[in-house]
Enzyme design. Sequence first.
Site, PDB file in Angstrom:
ATOM      1  N   GLY A 154       0.809  -1.212   0.000  1.00 28.41           N
ATOM      2  CA  GLY A 154       0.000   0.000   0.000  1.00 28.41           C
ATOM      3  C   GLY A 154       0.841   1.259   0.000  1.00 28.41           C
ATOM      4  N   ASP A 155       1.953   1.251   0.718  1.00 26.80           N
ATOM      5  CA  ASP A 155       2.866   2.401   0.720  1.00 26.80           C
ATOM      6  C   ASP A 155       3.481   2.599  -0.659  1.00 26.80           C
ATOM      7  OD1 ASP A 155       2.395   2.614   3.480  1.00 26.80           O
ATOM      8  OD2 ASP A 155       4.071   1.275   3.940  1.00 26.80           O
TER       9      ASP A 155
END
Length: 295
Positions: A241-242
């Site tokens: 997600g980052d």
Amino acid sequence: MDSVTVLTAGHVNWDVTLRVDRFPEPDGEASIRSQHQSGGGSAANVAAALAGLEIEAELIGSVGDDDHGLLARRELEAAGVSLDGLREIEGAETAVKYLLVDETGEVAVLGNDGVNEAVTPDDLEPARIRAVDHVHLTGQRPDTAAAIARIASEADVPVSFDPGRRLGDREYGEAIALADILFVTDREARALFGVDGIDGAARDRIVIVTCGADGAEAYTPDGTAVHGGFDVDPVDTAGAGDAFAAGFLAAWLEERDIDRALAHGNVCGAVTAGRDGARSAPTADRLEDVLSRQS
């Protein structure tokens, strides 16, 4: 493209990744297949990924003056992240997260918070926040997130926010209200907006909903865009997600093209999920290579 500077703010951790045959049940046991250590923390992960995508990356966060803090700083410096805004807390322990990764790539996290939330509103340097082109907030103290968002918004610096796993446990209302771009998972979107509330939330901002292997959706004042993602055999979804956020922001800040930004985000997320460790996002050259082969 002219040089763009993004300031990320939030956690800086040291990660210990344990690959296990399965997640243990209560009173059960699992086998550790392998162990890997590296820097982590969402703010640090996004900053490192942005630097790899040739974006000037700065960081607000905190570590201890212990060995883990030294290792975390060295990794970020090697990645090209400016650490002028990173506080080193004397006599304190850097946060360590233990990531259990099963054979499907799913992740469970254990950890001590250490001093990854030592930055308070009083510690902020407003001039540092006002001087950048974009601010990206990740999970952190709600009052600090809100203060950074206020300073940036008053200076007309766009703000994005990815509140992360602890969204339901923390009062992030002010930071969310000030965010120009909000990153949430499909589960978080349902909890935050309900089944039918995302369109309303996107009347004056962009809401990005990530859907794991199914790609991502963007809800904007001009309509909805969808990208189905890329096929990948998941190895370790930690940091995916980052990496998605970094890929999206790098493309969005360059061209303001929502479809291109979703594609870039999905490439970065997929590449990271297909490798060990949360710092596996592709470089700019690698990203373009993957995109060209998919077209």
